[in-house]
Design an enzyme around this catalytic site. Structure first.
Site, PDB file in Angstrom:
ATOM      1  N   SER A 134      -2.665 -29.754  38.253  1.00 56.19           N
ATOM      2  CA  SER A 134      -3.309 -28.498  38.633  1.00 56.19           C
ATOM      3  C   SER A 134      -4.483 -28.794  39.561  1.00 56.19           C
ATOM      4  O   SER A 134      -5.445 -29.467  39.160  1.00 56.19           O
ATOM      5  CB  SER A 134      -3.821 -27.769  37.390  1.00 56.19           C
ATOM      6  N   HIS A 180       0.566 -27.726  41.182  1.00 60.46           N
ATOM      7  CA  HIS A 180       0.328 -26.492  40.425  1.00 60.46           C
ATOM      8  C   HIS A 180      -0.935 -25.805  40.957  1.00 60.46           C
ATOM      9  O   HIS A 180      -2.007 -26.403  41.014  1.00 60.46           O
ATOM     10  CB  HIS A 180       0.164 -26.837  38.944  1.00 60.46           C
ATOM     11  N   ASP A 234      -3.513 -22.673  40.526  1.00 60.28           N
ATOM     12  CA  ASP A 234      -3.998 -21.643  39.610  1.00 60.28           C
ATOM     13  C   ASP A 234      -4.749 -20.560  40.373  1.00 60.28           C
ATOM     14  O   ASP A 234      -5.855 -20.787  40.867  1.00 60.28           O
ATOM     15  CB  ASP A 234      -4.913 -22.282  38.557  1.00 60.28           C
ATOM     16  N   MET A 240      -6.643 -17.090  40.261  1.00 60.30           N
ATOM     17  CA  MET A 240      -7.363 -16.240  39.290  1.00 60.30           C
ATOM     18  C   MET A 240      -8.181 -15.182  40.013  1.00 60.30           C
ATOM     19  O   MET A 240      -8.761 -15.464  41.076  1.00 60.30           O
ATOM     20  CB  MET A 240      -8.303 -17.099  38.438  1.00 60.30           C
ATOM     21  N   HIS A 252       0.804 -20.292  39.957  1.00 61.02           N
ATOM     22  CA  HIS A 252       0.587 -19.611  38.679  1.00 61.02           C
ATOM     23  C   HIS A 252      -0.400 -18.465  38.906  1.00 61.02           C
ATOM     24  O   HIS A 252      -1.596 -18.694  39.082  1.00 61.02           O
ATOM     25  CB  HIS A 252       0.044 -20.659  37.689  1.00 61.02           C
ATOM     26  N   MET A 312       1.357 -20.961  27.903  1.00 59.43           N
ATOM     27  CA  MET A 312      -0.055 -21.345  27.957  1.00 59.43           C
ATOM     28  C   MET A 312      -0.455 -21.971  26.628  1.00 59.43           C
ATOM     29  O   MET A 312      -0.268 -21.365  25.571  1.00 59.43           O
ATOM     30  CB  MET A 312      -0.943 -20.122  28.214  1.00 59.43           C
ATOM     31  N   ASP A 316       1.095 -25.501  29.941  1.00 60.36           N
ATOM     32  CA  ASP A 316      -0.117 -25.522  30.761  1.00 60.36           C
ATOM     33  C   ASP A 316      -1.359 -25.366  29.892  1.00 60.36           C
ATOM     34  O   ASP A 316      -1.526 -24.348  29.214  1.00 60.36           O
ATOM     35  CB  ASP A 316      -0.025 -24.359  31.765  1.00 60.36           C
TER      36      ASP A 316
HETATM   37  C1  DX5 Z   1      -5.808 -22.532  32.964  1.00 59.02           C
HETATM   38  C2  DX5 Z   1      -4.920 -23.055  34.075  1.00 59.02           C
HETATM   39  C3  DX5 Z   1      -4.502 -24.471  33.912  1.00 59.02           C
HETATM   40  C4  DX5 Z   1      -5.636 -25.441  33.857  1.00 59.02           C
HETATM   41  C5  DX5 Z   1      -5.182 -26.745  33.286  1.00 59.02           C
HETATM   42  O1  DX5 Z   1      -6.005 -21.175  33.123  1.00 59.02           O
HETATM   43  O2  DX5 Z   1      -3.741 -22.293  34.166  1.00 59.02           O
HETATM   44  O3  DX5 Z   1      -3.563 -24.855  34.886  1.00 59.02           O
HETATM   45  O4  DX5 Z   1      -6.225 -25.649  35.077  1.00 59.02           O
HETATM   46  O5  DX5 Z   1      -6.281 -27.570  33.189  1.00 59.02           O
HETATM   47  P1  DX5 Z   1      -6.428 -28.674  32.072  1.00 59.02           P
HETATM   48  O6  DX5 Z   1      -5.265 -29.617  32.240  1.00 59.02           O
HETATM   49  O7  DX5 Z   1      -7.734 -29.284  32.387  1.00 59.02           O
HETATM   50  O8  DX5 Z   1      -6.387 -27.977  30.742  1.00 59.02           O
HETATM   51 ZN    ZN Z   2      -1.921 -22.957  35.463  1.00 58.59          ZN
END
Ligand code: DX5
Ligand code: ZN
Length: 221
Positions: free
Chosen positions: A10, A35, A37, A39, A68, A139, A177
């Site tokens: 990620s 990956h 992320d 948000m 994602h 998740m 994840d």
């Molecule tokens: C959380 C994200 C993940 C996160 C994973 O909302 O979707 O992808 O960045 O990070 P780690 O591996 O540090 O938990």
């Molecule tokens: Zn993610």
């Protein structure tokens, strides 16, 4: 059927000041997917990156971009991520209002469609959409931030979804994840996951001392 494990670092935990270089480095270190992320500060309590950034770094590597979306609504932004050349686009079932329509739309644009479940959402919530999804993302933390602890209670859900996927006979990736490290990776794989997202476990500490290559390798179990 559970496929060979693929690792999707990620980039949330990458160095944003040199994002392209970090993506190049993980691809060269053996990452299978990138990956991303996304948000929005509304569906989750954090704001990260959008399609403009995905577009800017997309040509750094040929490996698939696994996007994602932790945003609501989803549909108005799908076109932009398709234009940015995302390969897999995953929406949350909780983002509403019509996940089936969202998945159909992503697929109609020639992309792989994924559905993601928050920790409190039961496996049964996706039984009527398994016929159209290419990926299920479980998740194992509450979405919003990297570096959180793996929620062990999600292992039973991963096993349940593994059985549902196998029963469907469809080619569906089962991705996990949040909080993945070499130890939780083993647990997730034995529960049935075949794609592991990892932010902190790959990017934490940077690319020195064995670097990304060793850290990615250690997650394969
Ligand atoms: C959380 C994200 C993940 C996160 C994973 O909302 O979707 O992808 O960045 O990070 P780690 O591996 O540090 O938990
Ligand atoms: Zn993610």
């Amino acid at each position: 059927m559970q496929k060979p494990v693929r690792i999707a670092p990620s980039i949330l935990s990458a160095n944003f000041a040199s994002l392209g270089a970090d993506i190049d480095a993980i691809a060269k270190a053996g990452a299978d997917w990138v990956h991303v992320d996304v948000m929005d500060g509304h569906f989750v309590p954090n704001i990260t990156i959008g399609p403009t950034v995905v577009k800017a770094v997309r040509d750094v590597t040929d490996i698939p971009f696994d996007v994602h979306l932790m945003i609501s609504p989803v549909d108005p932004y799908v076109d932009d991520f398709v234009a940015a050349d995302a390969d897999i686009i995953t929406a949350h079932i909780e983002a509403g209002p019509h996940i089936h329509r969202t998945l159909q739309y992503i697929k109609s644009l020639g992309k792989k469609a994924g559905v993601s479940l928050n920790p409190s959402t039961p496996a049964s919530s996706i039984c009527h959409i398994l016929g159209i999804v290419d990926l299920v993302l479980v998740m194992t933390v509450n979405p919003g931030f990297g570096g959180q602890g793996f929620i062990e209670g999600q292992l039973a859900k991963i096993s349940e979804i593994r059985q549902m996927i196998d029963k469907s006979g469809r080619d569906i990736d089962l991705e996990v994840d949040g909080g993945i490290n070499p130890e939780t990776a083993k647990q997730a794989i034995s529960a049935g996951a075949d794609v592991l997202v990892a932010g902190t476990a790959v990017f934490g500490g940077g690319n020195s001392d064995g670097g990304y290559k060793e850290k990615i390798q250690r997650l394969r179990g």
